[in-house]
Design an enzyme around this catalytic site. Structure first.
Site, PDB file in Angstrom:
ATOM      1  N   ASN A   7       6.738-121.085 -33.193  1.00 11.94           N
ATOM      2  CA  ASN A   7       7.619-121.475 -33.931  1.00 11.94           C
ATOM      3  C   ASN A   7       8.009-119.833 -33.854  1.00 11.94           C
ATOM      4  OD1 ASN A   7       9.487-121.447 -36.099  1.00 11.94           O
ATOM      5  ND2 ASN A   7       8.162-122.873 -37.533  1.00 11.94           N
ATOM      6  N   LYS A  14       3.950-118.389 -34.520  1.00 12.46           N
ATOM      7  CA  LYS A  14       3.611-119.497 -35.641  1.00 12.46           C
ATOM      8  C   LYS A  14       2.937-120.296 -34.549  1.00 12.46           C
ATOM      9  CE  LYS A  14       4.688-119.589 -40.492  1.00 12.46           C
ATOM     10  NZ  LYS A  14       5.056-120.232 -41.764  1.00 12.46           N
ATOM     11  N   ARG A  91      10.351-125.068 -30.819  1.00 10.89           N
ATOM     12  CA  ARG A  91      10.541-124.512 -32.486  1.00 10.89           C
ATOM     13  C   ARG A  91      12.022-124.323 -31.955  1.00 10.89           C
ATOM     14  NH1 ARG A  91      12.012-123.257 -37.893  1.00 10.89           N
ATOM     15  NH2 ARG A  91      12.844-124.830 -38.509  1.00 10.89           N
ATOM     16  N   HIS A 180      16.189-129.764 -41.063  1.00  7.02           N
ATOM     17  CA  HIS A 180      14.861-130.708 -41.128  1.00  7.02           C
ATOM     18  C   HIS A 180      14.885-132.007 -40.077  1.00  7.02           C
ATOM     19  CE1 HIS A 180      14.731-128.072 -45.442  1.00  7.02           C
ATOM     20  NE2 HIS A 180      13.581-127.245 -44.628  1.00  7.02           N
ATOM     21  N   ARG A 241      17.636-121.066 -52.376  1.00  8.61           N
ATOM     22  CA  ARG A 241      18.933-121.321 -51.483  1.00  8.61           C
ATOM     23  C   ARG A 241      20.190-121.286 -53.066  1.00  8.61           C
ATOM     24  NH1 ARG A 241      16.929-123.573 -46.407  1.00  8.61           N
ATOM     25  NH2 ARG A 241      16.889-121.875 -45.079  1.00  8.61           N
ATOM     26  N   GLU A 334       4.675-133.508 -50.862  1.00 12.13           N
ATOM     27  CA  GLU A 334       3.666-134.403 -51.036  1.00 12.13           C
ATOM     28  C   GLU A 334       2.941-133.890 -51.891  1.00 12.13           C
ATOM     29  OE1 GLU A 334       2.245-133.173 -47.682  1.00 12.13           O
ATOM     30  OE2 GLU A 334       3.739-133.320 -46.246  1.00 12.13           O
ATOM     31  N   ASN A 335       3.251-132.989 -52.642  1.00 10.89           N
ATOM     32  CA  ASN A 335       1.842-132.312 -53.381  1.00 10.89           C
ATOM     33  C   ASN A 335       2.334-132.723 -54.679  1.00 10.89           C
ATOM     34  OD1 ASN A 335      -0.141-131.491 -51.177  1.00 10.89           O
ATOM     35  ND2 ASN A 335       1.900-130.018 -51.209  1.00 10.89           N
ATOM     36  N   GLU A 384       5.190-131.125 -38.814  1.00 13.81           N
ATOM     37  CA  GLU A 384       6.714-131.191 -37.640  1.00 13.81           C
ATOM     38  C   GLU A 384       5.862-130.046 -36.041  1.00 13.81           C
ATOM     39  OE1 GLU A 384       9.948-129.021 -39.339  1.00 13.81           O
ATOM     40  OE2 GLU A 384       8.452-128.861 -41.068  1.00 13.81           O
TER      41      GLU A 384
END
Length: 397
Positions: A7, A14, A91, A180, A241, A334-335, A384
């Site tokens: 990525n 990454k 990606r 996404h 954003r 998720e958190n 991903e």
């Protein structure tokens, strides 16, 4: 088979190396500040100790050379030679309407990625640099482009078109593309497997909620609508954003403040959302803490995000003529149990009923809806990198 997942950003790379025999991550890391003083590689081999290298990396080619050297190093490497890296999955942000699936990279694909730079000016040039750097240091190794926009190309025209003069679509390629997509594809398939139901039988709304957030309607395994548009700016409020707004606001701000179009665009992308509303932070953890301490602007930011998500869920349920499954994923999804709880509150008319105790669980994939809820509400960990590796494997094996 070992697959390197890349990525690439404008000044970063990454990466993960995934052994596809058991889908285990045998190494991961990142390179920061490429082309900037203070370049640094942080490499973590499997369960081993991280290795940090600080040295000048003037471009992505130099970064890739150091990355590959780390992977093959005697002490902290994970492969004996580059021959043990069998393919590279990249990606790529924007594939426009040309790519509805991942593809093996050739000259035509690179040209198309370059053609879509006007639609992805921040990401596509960096993605292309990553591809070219890999080609230079790993000649002959198959490379695959996995597009963030590809999953959304099944949307019908009524969902992806804007009500502008038609020439804006035919000549300028202005339409809703969505982003996404790799995450939405992964979690919509994963939730079907998790529930033991064919994806073709499910009407699902997937909520990818993080610093960047998007909502997608997935009917029978195919995306039929999504909240982000021509760019990732459209949709719900995000970390920095703005999300949806009246387009006339842009001209109004320019006339009243003297800001240029670039300055307003920067404001909407980097100074708005949670950061703009609170004036303090773009991180939902800090926003939550501030709201709990009585910060009214922080509470307003949470209220606005929850309200926007609820509207998308209701609208997509109407568009699909039903809803079987609601999925939360990514950092916030998720958190943040309190965000999930508030999104699901007062949604019993849709058949959504939350189990408060299940909702407090952390880690892994888990159901948070009550046993008698007509709609299954599920938290799915997005992955991903694994999704990119799987797409790459399918094309090169």
């Amino acid at each position: 088979m070992n697959i390197l997942v890349i990525n690439a950003g404008s000044s970063s790379i990454k990466y993960q190396v995934i052994n596809m025999d058991d889908e285990s991550v045998i190494a991961k890391g990142q390179i920061e500040r490429i082309g900037i003083p203070g370049s640094k590689l942080t490499h973590k081999p499997g369960s081993g100790e991280p290795f940090v290298l600080e040295t000048d990396m003037p471009d992505h080619v130099a970064g890739m050379q150091h990355l590959l050297a780390a992977l093959t190093d005697e002490k902290h490497g994970v492969v004996k030679s580059l021959d043990d890296i069998h393919a590279v999955g990249h990606r790529v942000l924007h594939g426009g309407s040309k790519f509805s699936a991942s593809v093996v990279i050739d000259d035509a694909v690179k040209q198309a990625i370059e053609e879509y730079i006007p639609l992805g000016p921040l990401h596509n040039p960096a993605n292309l640099m990553g591809i070219k750097a890999c080609e230079k240091v790993m000649p002959g190794t198959p490379q695959v482009a996995v597009f963030d926009t590809a999953f959304h190309q099944t949307m019908p025209p009524k969902a992806f078109m804007y009500a502008l003069p038609y020439e804006c679509y035919t000549d300028l390629k202005i339409r809703r593309y969505g982003f996404h997509g790799t995450s939405h594809r992964y979690v919509s398939k994963r939730v079907a497997d998790f529930l033991g139901v064919p994806a073709s039988a499910l009407k699902t709304v997937t909520c990818h909620l993080g610093n960047g957030s998007s909502i997608s309607a997935v009917d029978g395994g195919k995306c039929v609508d999504t909240s982000m548009g021509l760019t990732p700016l459209e949709g719900v409020p995000m970390g920095t954003r703005s999300g949806n707004l009246d387009p006339a606001i842009i001209q109004f701000i320019m006339q009243r403040t003297g800001k240029s179009i670039d300055e307003v665009n920067n404001m909407l992308n980097k100074e708005s959302g949670l950061l703009g509303l609170t004036g303090v932070t773009s991180d939902m953890r800090d926003v939550t803490a501030a709201a709990n301490d009585g910060n009214e602007r922080a509470q307003l930011a949470i209220d606005m995000l929850v309200y926007a998500i609820k509207k998308y869920i209701g609208g997509y349920a109407a568009a699909m003529n039903g809803l079987d499954c609601l999925v939360f994923t990514a950092g916030i999804g998720e958190n943040m149990a309190h965000i999930r709880r508030r999104v699901c509150a007062d949604m019993d008319f849709l058949g959504i009923k939350l189990d408060e105790a299940k909702n407090e669980h952390r880690g892994g994939d888990f159901v948070i809806s009550a046993d008698d809820s007509k709609v299954k509400v599920v938290v799915i960990e997005t992955n991903e990198e694994l999704a990119i590796a799987r797409e790459t494997l399918d094309l090169v094996k």
